[in-house]
Design an enzyme around this catalytic site. Structure first.
Site, PDB file in Angstrom:
ATOM      1  N   GLU B 280      41.227  51.448  44.291  1.00 30.94           N
ATOM      2  CA  GLU B 280      41.423  50.003  44.176  1.00 30.94           C
ATOM      3  C   GLU B 280      42.726  49.580  44.864  1.00 30.94           C
ATOM      4  OE1 GLU B 280      40.816  48.794  40.148  1.00 30.94           O
ATOM      5  OE2 GLU B 280      40.582  46.695  40.684  1.00 30.94           O
ATOM      6  N   GLU B 283      42.132  49.718  48.548  1.00 30.29           N
ATOM      7  CA  GLU B 283      41.305  48.555  48.900  1.00 30.29           C
ATOM      8  C   GLU B 283      42.175  47.298  49.011  1.00 30.29           C
ATOM      9  OE1 GLU B 283      38.281  47.554  46.021  1.00 30.29           O
ATOM     10  OE2 GLU B 283      37.590  45.836  47.198  1.00 30.29           O
ATOM     11  N   SER B 320      37.012  43.712  43.224  1.00 31.59           N
ATOM     12  CA  SER B 320      37.194  45.005  43.867  1.00 31.59           C
ATOM     13  C   SER B 320      35.868  45.744  43.830  1.00 31.59           C
ATOM     14  CB  SER B 320      38.249  45.811  43.113  1.00 31.59           C
ATOM     15  OG  SER B 320      38.156  47.166  43.475  1.00 31.59           O
ATOM     16  N   GLU B 362      26.922  48.852  31.090  1.00 35.06           N
ATOM     17  CA  GLU B 362      27.375  49.229  32.433  1.00 35.06           C
ATOM     18  C   GLU B 362      26.738  50.541  32.891  1.00 35.06           C
ATOM     19  OE1 GLU B 362      31.423  50.684  32.869  1.00 35.06           O
ATOM     20  OE2 GLU B 362      31.669  49.560  34.724  1.00 35.06           O
ATOM     21  N   CYS B 504      41.540  46.705  26.615  1.00 32.93           N
ATOM     22  CA  CYS B 504      40.589  47.622  25.967  1.00 32.93           C
ATOM     23  C   CYS B 504      40.964  47.958  24.532  1.00 32.93           C
ATOM     24  CB  CYS B 504      40.477  48.912  26.768  1.00 32.93           C
ATOM     25  SG  CYS B 504      40.118  48.625  28.495  1.00 32.93           S
TER      26      CYS B 504
END
Lengths: 166, 587
Positions: B280, B283, B320, B362, B504
Site C-alpha cells: 500500500e 502504491e 488502494s 470479505e 479494529c
C-alpha cells in the site's frame, strides 16, 4: 393496480417531485409527503419510499417505520374498487362484523387483501362520520348505509357490471 | 459551566446543568439499573427500567432523560420504584423466549442480569409471544427479532455512530419490531456488516454468525493442515474474555491457546499487516509520482469497503488496490507457505481470528481466490474463538506465553498498531518516510494520528515535501470525508478509513462491553484497548514494516518487489459498485 406504463409512471414521479419540492425545507413534513405520494400512486411501494428517501435524505428505514406505524399508509396496491367497512363502535354494535364477513366471502379475499385481477380490495376503518346510517361501508368513497349482509351481493354486482360495461 | 445541586438518596451532589438524573446518580455513586440506555449513543427513556421517584413529580420518572434542576430531590430505591422496575422487566420477559441456557448471550445478557438483580423468580404475565422470522442469511450477522426488547440501541448505533441507518422500528404496538426496511435480509441491502449493532444489543437479538463448528470439523480432520492467523486487535480484545484487564496484551497466551485447540501452525496477521504496508505504501508513492488518483484511501476494513461500494460507487478508484492483511495472508499461505512447507495447498484449512464480523463476508467475496483456492476458508471473531477455548476447559489467563510459528509469525510494532484508529497511517508513514528520504526515522511515534477524535489530520514533512494525511473512523465520519472527496475538496495524499469506532479494537467481533461498564469506565473502552496496542508497539524490537526480516524474505524468495506482477496477482484486488437502494425508477 400500479400502472406499468413508463410514461404514466414518469408523470407520477414528476408529481411526486413537485410534492417533495414543496415540503423539502419544512422539517417534520415526511408524513405530508407520504400522504400525497399515496394519493399519486395509490399505495407506497418500495421504490416510491426509496425515491422519497433519496430525495429528502431521510433513511429508508425511518420512512418504512413511519409507513408501517400509521394504518392509513399501505404498501400494497389497492383494488380499482376499494371496499371500506366501518368497524367503529356504532357500526360494530349494529353488526358490521357480519357485513365484513359477507364482503370477504363474496369477493373471495380477506381484509387488507386485493383480488388477483386487481379489481377489488377490502379495508376496515374506524368511523366515516355517518353513524346514523350504521352499519356503513364505502366503495371508492360512495357510502352505503343501513346494510344487512344480504344487501352485499347486489352492491358487488353493481361494480362488476360497471366493469363489464367499461 | 453552570452547576446545580441535587440530592440523590439523601446524598448532596453538584452536577453540570443539563445533566440527567442518571448522570447525577452516577456522580453520587448510586447505580440506577438501565436497559435501553447506552452512554453517548442512546438515552430515550423507552424501557422504563431506570424509573426513579422525583420529589414533587406525580409519576415515576425515567432517570436517563429527566433533567436535573436546582434542589431536585430523587429517590432511586423506594418500594414503589423497585416494584415498578420489576413489573417492567416481568412484562418484557412475558414476550421473551425463556431459552437463556442455550442463548448466545447467556452470561452476558443485560436482561438476564436485570432479572437476577431485581429478584424475579417467576414470570407472572403469560400472553401472546411474537414470532418473527430469523434472518441468518448473511455470512456475518444473525438477527433474531423474537429476542428483541425494542431498546433501540442498535438503531441508534447504526444511525448515529455509523450513519448508515439500516435498522429502524417497524409496525406499532405489540407487532413492533426492529429491522431493515421491508424486513429485507441484511444480505440483500446496503448494510456494511460491521456488527456494531451486535456490540450495542443487550440481549441475543443480534449476534455474529457462529462458524466455530466449521473450525472444529477442520481441526478434527486428519487430512487437513490447519493454519490460523490472528489479527492485531485480537491480542488485546481476547484478554477481556478471560478476566485479564481491559487493554492488557495477550499475544503469547493467544498463541498458546490456538496451538492447544489443535492448529498445526499459528501465525500472526501482524506479519501480513507489514506486507500490506509494503504494497500500500509503494502504491501510494506510485500514485504521487505518476499523477495517480489521490487521495489514496486504505482498504483494510471490509465494512468500510462494502459501505463505500454501496454509497460511493463513483469513488472506488480512490481505494488502494491492496488487499486487507487477512486476505494477503490467505493468498500467501496457500502459495508461498505451502511451497516452503511442502504442503499441498488443497489440504490447507486457512482460518483467521478477527475482531470483525465483516471479515466473514470479505473472505467469501468471489474474487478472493487468487491462490487458486479460497484464500481464507473461515473467519471467527474474538467472541467465537473465546467460546472454543472455553469449550476445551482451557483458561487462557493461566497459559504460558508462546511464540508464533515461522515464517509468517513475526510482525513489527507497525503491524500491531493496525488494530487502532490511525495505526495503518502511522505504520505507512514510518515506512514511506524512510523509503522516500533514505534517512532513518528517529521519532517513530506519530502522535497526531492517534486517539479517538473522529477525523484527524496531519502534515508530514518528507524531506522538504509536505504530505497531508487524514485518519477517519466510524462510517458516519467516513461519510463526511467521502462527501469532501467526491466534491474534490479533500486535498490529502492518503486517508485511513476504518468502519468501527476506535478502529479494529472496537470491531463488531470483539468482546461485548455492557452498558454499565461503558458508563463507569473513566474513558471509552476502545481507547483503552488502543492504548494497549501502542504499548505493545513500544515494546517490540522492530517497529517498521520494511525492517521485518520475514517480509524481506518473502520478497527475496517469492514476490520479487512490491507491486511486482506476482504481488499484483496475489495481494491486490478490485472493487464492485453496488446499489444503495433498490430504485426501480432509476432504471
Amino acid at each position: 393496480m400500479a400502472c406499468t406504463c413508463n410514461a404514466h409512471n414518469q408523470e407520477k414521479y414528476q408529481q411526486l417531485d413537485a410534492v417533495i419540492a414543496e415540503y423539502i425545507d419544512q422539517p417534520g413534513s415526511l408524513i405530508n409527503v407520504l400522504h400525497k405520494a399515496q394519493g399519486i400512486f395509490g399505495y407506497l411501494p418500495e421504490e416510491v419510499q426509496a425515491y422519497i428517501a433519496e430525495k429528502m435524505d431521510i433513511p429508508l428505514s425511518e420512512i418504512y417505520g413511519v409507513v408501517t406505524f400509521y394504518a392509513l399508509f399501505t404498501t400494497e396496491p389497492k383494488g380499482k374498487y376499494n371496499f371500506n367497512v366501518c368497524l367503529g363502535t356504532a357500526c360494530y354494535v349494529k353488526g358490521s362484523g357480519k357485513i365484513l364477513e359477507r364482503v370477504e366471502k363474496e369477493l373471495g379475499i380477506k381484509l387488507n387483501e386485493t383480488s388477483a385481477d386487481g379489481l377489488f380490495s377490502i379495508e376496515a376503518c374506524r368511523c366515516v362520520g355517518a353513524c346514523g346510517l350504521a352499519p356503513v361501508m364505502t366503495v371508492n368513497g360512495e357510502v352505503y348505509g343501513r346494510l344487512t349482509p344480504d344487501k352485499v351481493p347486489a352492491i358487488i354486482q353493481k361494480y362488476k357490471d360497471l366493469e363489464a360495461n367499461n | 459551566m453552570e452547576m446545580v445541586n441535587v440530592i440523590i438518596d439523601g446524598k448532596a451532589v453538584e452536577v453540570e446543568k443539563g445533566s440527567t438524573v442518571l448522570q447525577a446518580a452516577q456522580k453520587a455513586g448510586v447505580h440506577i439499573p438501565t436497559l435501553c440506555y447506552l452512554k453517548d449513543v442512546n438515552a430515550i427513556g423507552a424501557c422504563r427500567v431506570c424509573l426513579v421517584e422525583v420529589k414533587g413529580a406525580k409519576a415515576l420518572q425515567p432517570s436517563c432523560v429527566y433533567p436535573v434542576s436546582e434542589g431536585l430531590e430523587v429517590h432511586t430505591n423506594t418500594a414503589k420504584v423497585r416494584e415498578a422496575r420489576k413489573a417492567v422487566v416481568e412484562l418484557l420477559l412475558s414476550n421473551h423466549p425463556a431459552d437463556c441456557l442455550t442463548c448466545v448471550r447467556s452470561g452476558n445478557c443485560e436482561l438476564q442480569s436485570l432479572a437476577r438483580q431485581l429478584g424475579i423468580r417467576e414470570i407472572r404475565f403469560e400472553g401472546e409471544k411474537n414470532t418473527f422470522p430469523i434472518d441468518d442469511r448473511s455470512l456475518a450477522i444473525v438477527r433474531d427479532p423474537n429476542k428483541c426488547i425494542l431498546c433501540r440501541r442498535c438503531i441508534a448505533t447504526c444511525q448515529k455512530v455509523q450513519g448508515v441507518s439500516i435498522l429502524g422500528t417497524i409496525n406499532r404496538g405489540f407487532n413492533s419490531t426492529v429491522g431493515p426496511a421491508f424486513m429485507h435480509p441484511l444480505d440483500d441491502i446496503n448494510c456494511a456488516l460491521c456488527g456494531q449493532c451486535i456490540n450495542a444489543c443487550p440481549v441475543g437479538a443480534l449476534s455474529e454468525k457462529d462458524d466455530t463448528a466449521k473450525v472444529w470439523d477442520a481441526l478434527a480432520d486428519e487430512n487437513k493442515h490447519c493454519v490460523v492467523q490472528f489479527s492485531p486487535a485480537v491480542r488485546i480484545a481476547i484478554s477481556e474474555e478471560f478476566g485479564i484487564p481491559m487493554g492488557a496484551i495477550s499475544t503469547g497466551k493467544t498463541v498458546a491457546a490456538l496451538r492447544r485447540l489443535g492448529f498445526d501452525k499459528v501465525f500472526d496477521t501482524n506479519w501480513s499487516a507489514d506486507l500490506t504496508i509494503m504494497e500500500e505504501g509503494t502504491e501510494l508513492l506510485h500514485r504521487i509520482q505518476n499523477g495517480g488518483v489521490l487521495p489514496q484511501i486504505t482498504s483494510c476494513s471490509p465494512g468500510w469497503i462494502k459501505y463505500c461500494e454501496h454509497h460511493y460507487p463513483d469513488q472506488l478508484d480512490h481505494l488502494s488496490s491492496a488487499k486487507s492483511p487477512q486476505q494477503m495472508f490467505g493468498a500467501i499461505v496457500k502459495t508461498y507457505y505451502a511451497q516452503k512447507a511442502g504442503v499441498d495447498p488443497a489440504t490447507i484449512f486457512s482460518c483467521s481470528v478477527m475482531p470483525c464480523t465483516a471479515k466473514k463476508y470479505e473472505c467469501a467475496r468471489p474474487e478472493m481466490n487468487s491462490s487458486g483456492y479460497r484464500d481464507v476458508d473461515c473467519v471467527i471473531t474474538v467472541r467465537e474463538v473465546a467460546r472454543m477455548i472455553r469449550q476445551t476447559g482451557i483458561n487462557l489467563a493461566e497459559l504460558p506465553e508462546e511464540e508464533c510459528d515461522s515464517p509468517l509469525g513475526v510482525g513489527t510494532g507497525a503491524g500491531t498498531i493496525f488494530g487502532a484508529t490511525g495505526g495503518v497511517m502511522e505504520a505507512a508513514l514510518r515506512t514511506v518516510y524512510e523509503v522516500v528520504t533514505g534517512k532513518t526515522l528517529e521519532k517513530v511515534d506519530f502522535e497526531e494520528v492517534r486517539g479517538m477524535e473522529g477525523i484527524k489530520e496531519a502534515t508530514v514533512d518528507l524531506d522538504g515535501t509536505p504530505v497531508k494525511v487524514a485518519v477517519v473512523h466510524t462510517l458516519a465520519n467516513a461519510k463526511k470525508m467521502m462527501d469532501k472527496v467526491r466534491a474534490g475538496e479533500a486535498d490529502y495524499a492518503f486517508i485511513e478509513i476504518m468502519a468501527c469506532p476506535g478502529g479494529c479494537v472496537g470491531g463488531g467481533g470483539t468482546p461485548i462491553v455492557n452498558s454499565l461498564t461503558r458508563t463507569i469506565l473513566p474513558t471509552d473502552y476502545r481507547a483503552i484497548r488502543g492504548l494497549g496496542l501502542y504499548e505493545d508497539d513500544k515494546n517490540l524490537p522492530l517497529r517498521k514494516s520494511h525492517e521485518n526480516p520475514f517480509i524481506k524474505a518473502v520478497y527475496a524468495e517469492f514476490l520479487g518487489e512490491p507491486l511486482s506482477h506476482k504481488s499484483h496477482e496475489l495481494l491486490h484486488t478490485t472493487y464492485t459498485p453496488r446499489i444503495k437502494y433498490n430504485l426501480n425508477w432509476n432504471k
